[in-house]
Design an enzyme around this catalytic site. Structure first.
Site, PDB file in Angstrom:
ATOM      1  N   GLN A   9       0.793  -1.140   0.118  1.00  0.00           N
ATOM      2  CA  GLN A   9       0.002   0.057  -0.125  1.00  0.00           C
ATOM      3  C   GLN A   9       0.854   0.932   0.019  1.00  0.00           C
ATOM      4  OE1 GLN A   9      -1.275  -1.909   3.226  1.00  0.00           O
ATOM      5  NE2 GLN A   9      -3.229  -2.259   2.890  1.00  0.00           N
ATOM      6  N   HIS A  19       6.554  -1.253   2.793  1.00  0.00           N
ATOM      7  CA  HIS A  19       6.654  -2.386   3.383  1.00  0.00           C
ATOM      8  C   HIS A  19       5.973  -3.362   2.435  1.00  0.00           C
ATOM      9  CE1 HIS A  19       3.347  -0.699   5.629  1.00  0.00           C
ATOM     10  NE2 HIS A  19       2.671  -1.991   5.844  1.00  0.00           N
ATOM     11  N   HIS A  50       6.136   4.002   6.153  1.00  0.00           N
ATOM     12  CA  HIS A  50       7.432   3.349   5.857  1.00  0.00           C
ATOM     13  C   HIS A  50       6.979   2.027   4.800  1.00  0.00           C
ATOM     14  CE1 HIS A  50      11.281   1.735   8.115  1.00  0.00           C
ATOM     15  NE2 HIS A  50      11.253   1.501   6.702  1.00  0.00           N
ATOM     16  N   HIS A  98       3.888  -6.824   2.242  1.00  0.00           N
ATOM     17  CA  HIS A  98       3.136  -7.989   3.056  1.00  0.00           C
ATOM     18  C   HIS A  98       3.362  -9.111   2.141  1.00  0.00           C
ATOM     19  CE1 HIS A  98       0.474  -5.694   5.675  1.00  0.00           C
ATOM     20  NE2 HIS A  98       0.713  -4.684   4.895  1.00  0.00           N
TER      21      HIS A  98
END
Length: 157
Positions: A86, A99, A97, A101
């Site tokens: 996202q 990232h 930050h 998944h």
């Protein structure tokens, strides 16, 4: 000296939850996993948007994601993987930050495969609310997360 915490936006990730690191990135188990094996990979440098990653960070992030995805899929006897990013607050990013998944997937884990994205969004919104206000949490304990990270460290070479 060993790192005690890793920065994840405004949050601190205890080293016992981190199961893989490189010079540029780290991977850790999720406080509120959507499916078994749901982990996160992010750059060590706090970077808010994908476009702000350096070329080296981008390559390292995806190299780790690819490697860990393959290993987690095997470990959890899954048949597929969902990778999710996202990128920005209007895309559902609740932690500023970058990232990724990684979610090992199995047949029938969600009635409609795309429902997993709504579940991820809900977990992130819920986590953000819980971290912002000190309410009794139903999160996994640090010990539970450390135990899972220990399992994953065994296959990450």
């Amino acid at each position: 000296m060993a790192v005690e915490y890793y920065d994840f936006g405004p949050y601190k990730i205890h080293h016992s939850s981190v199961f893989h690191t490189t010079d540029l990135s780290f991977a850790f188990v999720n406080l509120r996993p959507v499916v078994p094996g749901h982990v996160l990979v992010c750059p060590k440098r706090e970077v808010k948007r994908v476009a702000d990653l350096t070329d080296d960070e981008n390559i390292d992030l995806w190299r780790i994601t690819q490697k860990l995805g393959r290993q987690l899929e095997s470990y959890h006897n899954s048949s597929s993987l969902t990778f999710c990013i996202q990128d920005g607050p209007h895309a559902g990013q609740s932690v500023p930050h970058v990232h990724i998944h990684i979610l090992p997937r199995k047949s029938g884990d969600f009635e409609n495969n795309d429902d997993i994205y709504e579940e991820i969004n809900e977990k992130e919104k819920e986590l953000k609310r819980k971290l912002e206000v000190d309410i009794e949490r139903k999160d996994r304990s640090l010990e539970e997360m450390a135990q899972e990270a220990d399992e994953y460290r065994k296959f990450v070479l």
